[in-house]
Design an enzyme around this catalytic site. Structure first.
Site, PDB file in Angstrom:
ATOM      1  CB  SER A 123      -0.902  -0.014   1.414  1.00 53.37           C
ATOM      2  OG  SER A 123      -1.559   1.121   1.488  1.00 53.37           O
ATOM      3  CE1 TYR A 147      -4.082  -2.804   5.439  1.00 51.98           C
ATOM      4  CE2 TYR A 147      -3.463  -0.446   4.872  1.00 51.98           C
ATOM      5  CZ  TYR A 147      -3.767  -1.578   4.512  1.00 51.98           C
ATOM      6  OH  TYR A 147      -3.719  -1.929   3.186  1.00 51.98           O
ATOM      7  CE  LYS A 151      -1.570  -4.671   3.295  1.00 53.86           C
ATOM      8  NZ  LYS A 151      -1.740  -5.903   2.599  1.00 53.86           N
TER       9      LYS A 151
HETATM   10  N1  LIG Z   1      -8.619  -1.070  -0.922  1.00 52.61           N
HETATM   11  C1  LIG Z   1      -7.698  -0.345  -0.839  1.00 52.61           C
HETATM   12  O1  LIG Z   1      -7.904   0.768  -1.038  1.00 52.61           O
HETATM   13  C2  LIG Z   1      -6.218  -1.044  -0.780  1.00 52.61           C
HETATM   14  C3  LIG Z   1      -5.217  -0.310  -0.828  1.00 52.61           C
HETATM   15  C4  LIG Z   1      -3.733  -0.865  -0.745  1.00 52.61           C
HETATM   16  C5  LIG Z   1      -3.840  -2.098  -0.281  1.00 52.61           C
HETATM   17  N2  LIG Z   1      -4.776  -2.915  -0.007  1.00 52.61           N
HETATM   18  C6  LIG Z   1      -4.731  -4.400   0.228  1.00 52.61           C
HETATM   19  O2  LIG Z   1      -5.276  -5.088  -0.825  1.00 52.61           O
HETATM   20  C7  LIG Z   1      -5.609  -6.268  -0.267  1.00 52.61           C
HETATM   21  C8  LIG Z   1      -6.971  -6.481  -0.817  1.00 52.61           C
HETATM   22  O3  LIG Z   1      -7.598  -5.533  -0.592  1.00 52.61           O
HETATM   23  P1  LIG Z   1      -9.306  -5.320  -0.608  1.00 52.61           P
HETATM   24  O4  LIG Z   1      -9.685  -3.900  -0.609  1.00 52.61           O
HETATM   25  O5  LIG Z   1      -9.757  -6.115  -1.939  1.00 52.61           O
HETATM   26  O6  LIG Z   1      -9.846  -6.140   0.688  1.00 52.61           O
HETATM   27  P2  LIG Z   1     -10.774  -6.957   0.721  1.00 52.61           P
HETATM   28  O7  LIG Z   1     -11.282  -7.082   2.401  1.00 52.61           O
HETATM   29  O8  LIG Z   1     -12.235  -6.612  -0.163  1.00 52.61           O
HETATM   30  O9  LIG Z   1     -10.407  -8.378   0.304  1.00 52.61           O
HETATM   31  C9  LIG Z   1      -9.522  -8.939   1.454  1.00 52.61           C
HETATM   32  C10 LIG Z   1     -10.001 -10.554   1.251  1.00 52.61           C
HETATM   33  O10 LIG Z   1      -9.140 -11.244   2.063  1.00 52.61           O
HETATM   34  C11 LIG Z   1     -10.050 -12.164   3.115  1.00 52.61           C
HETATM   35  N3  LIG Z   1      -9.046 -12.335   4.119  1.00 52.61           N
HETATM   36  C12 LIG Z   1      -8.607 -11.601   5.055  1.00 52.61           C
HETATM   37  N4  LIG Z   1      -7.886 -12.211   5.820  1.00 52.61           N
HETATM   38  C13 LIG Z   1      -7.835 -13.613   5.705  1.00 52.61           C
HETATM   39  C14 LIG Z   1      -7.155 -14.752   5.848  1.00 52.61           C
HETATM   40  N5  LIG Z   1      -6.412 -14.769   7.313  1.00 52.61           N
HETATM   41  N6  LIG Z   1      -7.517 -15.753   5.311  1.00 52.61           N
HETATM   42  C15 LIG Z   1      -8.158 -15.861   4.254  1.00 52.61           C
HETATM   43  N7  LIG Z   1      -8.741 -14.879   3.725  1.00 52.61           N
HETATM   44  C16 LIG Z   1      -8.703 -13.715   4.360  1.00 52.61           C
HETATM   45  C17 LIG Z   1     -11.347 -11.515   3.121  1.00 52.61           C
HETATM   46  O11 LIG Z   1     -12.262 -12.155   3.235  1.00 52.61           O
HETATM   47  C18 LIG Z   1     -11.544 -10.492   1.808  1.00 52.61           C
HETATM   48  O12 LIG Z   1     -12.179 -11.388   0.966  1.00 52.61           O
HETATM   49  C19 LIG Z   1      -5.549  -6.214   1.253  1.00 52.61           C
HETATM   50  O13 LIG Z   1      -4.289  -6.772   1.623  1.00 52.61           O
HETATM   51  C20 LIG Z   1      -5.177  -4.855   1.468  1.00 52.61           C
HETATM   52  O14 LIG Z   1      -4.538  -4.339   2.583  1.00 52.61           O
HETATM   53  C21 LIG Z   1      -6.025  -2.481  -0.159  1.00 52.61           C
END
Ligand SMILES: NC(=O)c1ccc[n+]([C@@H]2O[C@H](COP(=O)([O-])OP(=O)(O)OC[C@H]3O[C@@H](n4cnc5c(N)ncnc54)[C@H](O)[C@@H]3O)[C@@H](O)[C@H]2O)c1
Length: 329
Positions: A123, A147, A151
């Site tokens: 991120s 958080y 990362k």
């Molecule tokens: N959305 C954003 O703005 C953003 C920005 C930067 C980084 N990210 C990173 O990208 C990744 C995906 O983000 P997103 O927005 O799709 O979030 P999201 O919550 O929609 O997707 C994350 C998925 O991981 C699953 N999950 C969480 N912990 C788990 C575990 N221990 N075992 C199995 N499944 C698990 C959740 O059920 C969910 O389906 C994350 O790691 C997040 O930190 C997101």
């Protein structure tokens, strides 16, 4: 390639599954559904007309080894993680445990089964309050929340593994602000409760699910005083993963996935109103602790090394986000 997508039922994961399947890869999804629904996987199948093998499994559990035994995995994209900055300050242990242990369990399985392609969801938060635009070569600043630390720590862990094992290829993708939805309107961002992110907040106000948008601060040093972020269409971000995977070579590679364009909160509200012909009432409230004034990417490295460029503009982001929200029950 056979790609294991952890967290593939989530927002970014599901759109990336579409892009992977359309690029001809085979997709195996593993998700504990803590922040997503199994129905999303069905929608991805419907969009692509392709099959997905789904494991309802927690990535902190060494049971994940069974996935590697059952399939000849060529690479992993590790999305699974908890992602709310605010919640991470309230429940630090949950965040450190889930996000760090899952990274270690998956990396360990990769070593055991000799899987050497690893793409990680990092991120822009890892840059902290650095000077914009953020460049991959910056020294990382403290992120002010657990958080962001998960990362930065996961990046370190994967980098150390690659140093010790030169065959291990890692792509650390630092996302900026993904918004919008697949153009079918079938999948998109559907947060539980009051949204933390701006676009789902805007769409829920537009749908009259929420009364008005709260804009956190208008006294930042930016063009109109509101916070500036680098919004990127979710399908451009998804395609960035395919480019990263296809171009992965030995060692550690860090890429910013953003557009390089900063948009203020007020500009995004205006773009949404113009794209969809709907008014979004808002009020200015105090700044939110931990927010920075501006965050946008230098995207030249991803463009040069991955040949990846964004194709969708802010109007498409707003239109696609609204199409999904209107359809979503
Ligand atoms: N959305 C954003 O703005 C953003 C920005 C930067 C980084 N990210 C990173 O990208 C990744 C995906 O983000 P997103 O927005 O799709 O979030 P999201 O919550 O929609 O997707 C994350 C998925 O991981 C699953 N999950 C969480 N912990 C788990 C575990 N221990 N075992 C199995 N499944 C698990 C959740 O059920 C969910 O389906 C994350 O790691 C997040 O930190 C997101």
């Amino acid at each position: 390639m056979n790609i294991l997508v952890t967290g593939g039922a989530g927002y970014i994961g599901s759109h990336t599954c579409v892009a992977l399947l359309e690029a001809g890869h085979t997709v195996i999804v593993a998700d504990n559904l803590s922040n997503s629904k199994a129905a999303t996987i069905e929608k991805v199948k419907q969009i692509t007309n392709k099959e997905i093998t789904f494991y309802h499994m927690d990535m902190t559990d060494e049971l994940v080894n069974t996935i590697f035994s059952n399939h000849n995995i060529d690479g992993v994209i590790h999305f699974a993680g908890l992602k709310s900055v605010g919640e991470s300050a309230e429940k630090p242990l949950d965040y450190y445990y889930n996000n760090i242990v899952s990274t270690m369990v998956i990396a360990k399985a990769c070593q055991k089964f000799n899987v050497n392609r690893f793409v990680f969801s990092s991120s822009a938060t890892v840059y902290g309050d650095n000077k914009v635009p953020f460049v991959e070569t910056y020294d990382l600043l403290p992120t002010t929340n657990p958080y962001g630390e998960t990362k930065a720590m996961s990046e370190r862990i994967l980098t150390d593994i690659a140093m010790a094992n030169p065959a291990f290829s890692v792509s650390l993708l630092r996302y900026f602000n993904p918004v919008g939805a697949h153009e079918s309107g079938l999948i998109g961002e559907a947060p539980n409760g009051i949204p933390n992110n701006l676009m789902p907040y805007i769409t829920q106000v537009a749908k009259r699910k929420l009364e008005k948008l709260r804009v956190f601060g208008n006294d930042y040093i930016t063009m109109d005083g509101t916070g500036v972020r680098d919004y990127i269409h979710i399908m451009d971000l998804a395609e960035g993963h395919v480019a990263a995977l296809n171009n992965l070579t030995e060692g550690v590679h860090i890429y910013n996935l953003g557009t390089g364009q900063g948009t203020s909160v007020l500009e995004l509200i205006k773009a949404f109103e113009e794209a969809n012909g709907i008014e979004v009432p808002y009020e200015i409230v105090d700044r939110r602790p931990g927010d920075i004034a501006s965050c946008f990417a230098d995207t030249s490295k991803a463009r040069q090394e991955l040949g990846w460029i964004v194709k969708r503009d802010i109007t498409e982001m707003c239109r696609d986000a609204w199409r999904f929200e209107k359809n979503y029950k």
